[in-house]
Design a protein around this motif. Sequence first.
Motif, PDB file in Angstrom:
ATOM      1  N   ASP A   1     -12.614   2.108 -17.659  1.00  0.00           N
ATOM      2  CA  ASP A   1     -11.167   1.885 -17.676  1.00  0.00           C
ATOM      3  C   ASP A   1     -10.894   0.440 -18.042  1.00  0.00           C
ATOM      4  O   ASP A   1     -11.509  -0.474 -17.459  1.00  0.00           O
ATOM      5  CB  ASP A   1     -10.546   2.101 -16.287  1.00  0.00           C
ATOM      6  N   GLU A   2      -9.961   0.233 -18.951  1.00  0.00           N
ATOM      7  CA  GLU A   2      -9.493  -1.125 -19.182  1.00  0.00           C
ATOM      8  C   GLU A   2      -8.653  -1.534 -17.975  1.00  0.00           C
ATOM      9  O   GLU A   2      -7.893  -0.730 -17.442  1.00  0.00           O
ATOM     10  CB  GLU A   2      -8.656  -1.202 -20.459  1.00  0.00           C
ATOM     11  N   CYS A   3      -8.803  -2.764 -17.534  1.00  0.00           N
ATOM     12  CA  CYS A   3      -8.024  -3.243 -16.407  1.00  0.00           C
ATOM     13  C   CYS A   3      -7.772  -4.739 -16.585  1.00  0.00           C
ATOM     14  O   CYS A   3      -8.225  -5.341 -17.552  1.00  0.00           O
ATOM     15  CB  CYS A   3      -8.727  -2.958 -15.076  1.00  0.00           C
ATOM     16  N   GLU A   4      -7.066  -5.302 -15.634  1.00  0.00           N
ATOM     17  CA  GLU A   4      -6.758  -6.731 -15.671  1.00  0.00           C
ATOM     18  C   GLU A   4      -7.078  -7.339 -14.313  1.00  0.00           C
ATOM     19  O   GLU A   4      -6.665  -6.823 -13.275  1.00  0.00           O
ATOM     20  CB  GLU A   4      -5.282  -6.948 -16.003  1.00  0.00           C
ATOM     21  N   ILE A   5      -7.822  -8.425 -14.340  1.00  0.00           N
ATOM     22  CA  ILE A   5      -8.114  -9.146 -13.101  1.00  0.00           C
ATOM     23  C   ILE A   5      -6.956 -10.105 -12.864  1.00  0.00           C
ATOM     24  O   ILE A   5      -6.606 -10.895 -13.740  1.00  0.00           O
ATOM     25  CB  ILE A   5      -9.436  -9.923 -13.216  1.00  0.00           C
ATOM     26  N   VAL A   6      -6.355 -10.024 -11.686  1.00  0.00           N
ATOM     27  CA  VAL A   6      -5.201 -10.870 -11.397  1.00  0.00           C
ATOM     28  C   VAL A   6      -5.420 -11.796 -10.212  1.00  0.00           C
ATOM     29  O   VAL A   6      -4.535 -12.554  -9.857  1.00  0.00           O
ATOM     30  CB  VAL A   6      -3.918 -10.027 -11.162  1.00  0.00           C
ATOM     31  N   GLY A   7      -6.576 -11.764  -9.589  1.00  0.00           N
ATOM     32  CA  GLY A   7      -6.758 -12.643  -8.442  1.00  0.00           C
ATOM     33  C   GLY A   7      -8.173 -12.686  -7.917  1.00  0.00           C
ATOM     34  O   GLY A   7      -8.400 -12.360  -6.769  1.00  0.00           O
TER      35      GLY A   7
END
Length: 129
Positions: free
Chosen positions: A108-114
Amino acid sequence: MTSPGRQWLTGPALRLTVVIGEQDTWHHKPLYSEIVHRAHAAGLAGASVFRGIEGFGASSVVHTSRLLSLSEDLPVAVIIVDTEERVRAFLPRLEEVLKEGEGLVVLDECEIVGRHDPAARSAEGKRST
Protein backbone atom coordinates in the motif's frame (compact mmCIF):
# COMPACT_ATOMS: atom_id res chain seq x y z
CA MET A 1 4.15 18.73 15.28
CA THR A 2 7.86 19.24 15.78
CA SER A 3 9.56 20.65 18.83
CA PRO A 4 12.99 22.28 19.06
CA GLY A 5 15.76 19.70 18.85
CA ARG A 6 13.52 16.95 17.40
CA GLN A 7 13.53 15.87 13.78
CA TRP A 8 10.57 14.09 12.25
CA LEU A 9 10.67 11.98 9.12
CA THR A 10 7.73 12.63 6.86
CA GLY A 11 6.79 11.84 3.30
CA PRO A 12 5.64 9.09 0.97
CA ALA A 13 6.30 5.48 1.94
CA LEU A 14 5.26 1.95 1.11
CA ARG A 15 3.59 -0.37 3.61
CA LEU A 16 4.22 -4.09 3.18
CA THR A 17 1.75 -6.37 4.94
CA VAL A 18 2.29 -10.12 5.02
CA VAL A 19 -0.65 -12.15 6.35
CA ILE A 20 0.27 -15.69 7.36
CA GLY A 21 -0.78 -18.31 9.87
CA GLU A 22 0.65 -18.27 13.36
CA GLN A 23 1.83 -21.88 12.93
CA ASP A 24 3.66 -21.26 9.62
CA THR A 25 7.37 -22.02 10.02
CA TRP A 26 10.71 -21.54 8.31
CA HIS A 27 13.40 -24.04 9.34
CA HIS A 28 11.51 -24.97 12.54
CA LYS A 29 11.11 -21.36 13.68
CA PRO A 30 8.03 -19.11 13.37
CA LEU A 31 7.79 -17.63 9.88
CA TYR A 32 6.79 -14.21 11.25
CA SER A 33 10.03 -14.14 13.26
CA GLU A 34 12.09 -15.00 10.19
CA ILE A 35 10.45 -12.17 8.23
CA VAL A 36 11.17 -9.67 11.03
CA HIS A 37 14.80 -10.79 11.26
CA ARG A 38 15.26 -10.55 7.49
CA ALA A 39 13.74 -7.06 7.49
CA HIS A 40 16.12 -6.05 10.28
CA ALA A 41 19.12 -7.52 8.43
CA ALA A 42 18.04 -5.65 5.28
CA GLY A 43 18.15 -2.37 7.23
CA LEU A 44 14.47 -1.58 6.89
CA ALA A 45 13.03 1.11 9.15
CA GLY A 46 10.98 -1.29 11.26
CA ALA A 47 8.67 -4.28 11.38
CA SER A 48 5.79 -5.21 13.69
CA VAL A 49 3.85 -8.45 14.13
CA PHE A 50 0.16 -8.41 15.01
CA ARG A 51 -1.74 -11.52 16.07
CA GLY A 52 -5.31 -11.72 14.87
CA ILE A 53 -8.16 -12.98 16.98
CA GLU A 54 -10.18 -14.34 14.08
CA GLY A 55 -9.87 -14.81 10.34
CA PHE A 56 -9.86 -17.11 7.33
CA GLY A 57 -7.81 -17.40 4.19
CA ALA A 58 -7.57 -19.54 1.09
CA SER A 59 -8.62 -22.67 3.00
CA SER A 60 -11.93 -21.00 3.94
CA VAL A 61 -11.55 -22.39 7.47
CA VAL A 62 -12.37 -19.76 10.09
CA HIS A 63 -9.74 -19.67 12.82
CA THR A 64 -10.80 -17.99 16.04
CA SER A 65 -9.47 -17.50 19.53
CA ARG A 66 -12.99 -18.09 20.90
CA LEU A 67 -12.91 -21.83 20.26
CA LEU A 68 -10.03 -23.61 21.95
CA SER A 69 -9.93 -26.40 19.39
CA LEU A 70 -9.38 -23.95 16.51
CA SER A 71 -7.16 -21.41 18.24
CA GLU A 72 -3.86 -22.98 17.18
CA ASP A 73 -3.38 -21.24 13.84
CA LEU A 74 -4.61 -17.68 14.21
CA PRO A 75 -3.83 -15.11 11.53
CA VAL A 76 -0.67 -13.04 11.94
CA ALA A 77 0.16 -9.83 10.07
CA VAL A 78 3.74 -8.62 9.67
CA ILE A 79 3.79 -4.93 8.78
CA ILE A 80 6.84 -3.12 7.43
CA VAL A 81 6.92 0.55 6.41
CA ASP A 82 9.83 2.20 4.59
CA THR A 83 10.55 3.96 1.31
CA GLU A 84 9.15 2.33 -1.81
CA GLU A 85 12.64 1.57 -3.09
CA ARG A 86 13.72 -0.19 0.10
CA VAL A 87 10.50 -2.19 0.48
CA ARG A 88 10.56 -3.36 -3.15
CA ALA A 89 14.23 -4.34 -2.79
CA PHE A 90 13.19 -6.54 0.18
CA LEU A 91 10.54 -8.51 -1.76
CA PRO A 92 12.96 -11.16 -3.15
CA ARG A 93 14.15 -11.91 0.41
CA LEU A 94 10.51 -12.33 1.43
CA GLU A 95 9.75 -14.63 -1.51
CA GLU A 96 12.55 -16.95 -0.35
CA VAL A 97 10.66 -17.83 2.84
CA LEU A 98 7.08 -17.98 1.56
CA LYS A 99 6.03 -21.37 0.23
CA GLU A 100 3.91 -21.45 -2.88
CA GLY A 101 0.36 -20.51 -1.98
CA GLU A 102 1.35 -19.47 1.55
CA GLY A 103 0.41 -16.08 2.89
CA LEU A 104 -0.91 -12.92 1.39
CA VAL A 105 1.46 -10.09 0.49
CA VAL A 106 -0.02 -6.60 0.12
CA LEU A 107 1.70 -3.32 -0.80
CA ASP A 108 0.00 0.00 0.00
CA GLU A 109 1.21 3.48 -0.75
CA CYS A 110 1.10 5.54 2.43
CA GLU A 111 2.48 8.70 3.98
CA ILE A 112 4.58 8.97 7.11
CA VAL A 113 3.41 11.97 9.11
CA GLY A 114 5.13 11.59 12.45
CA ARG A 115 8.05 9.24 12.85
CA HIS A 116 10.90 10.44 15.04
CA ASP A 117 14.31 10.07 13.40
CA PRO A 118 16.41 7.86 15.73
CA ALA A 119 19.62 8.98 14.02
CA ALA A 120 18.87 12.58 14.98
CA ARG A 121 18.14 11.47 18.55
CA SER A 122 21.44 9.59 18.88
CA ALA A 123 23.25 12.60 17.40
CA GLU A 124 21.55 14.83 20.01
CA GLY A 125 22.69 12.46 22.77
CA LYS A 126 26.28 12.61 21.55
CA ARG A 127 26.22 16.42 21.61
CA SER A 128 24.88 16.57 25.14
CA THR A 129 27.60 14.38 26.65
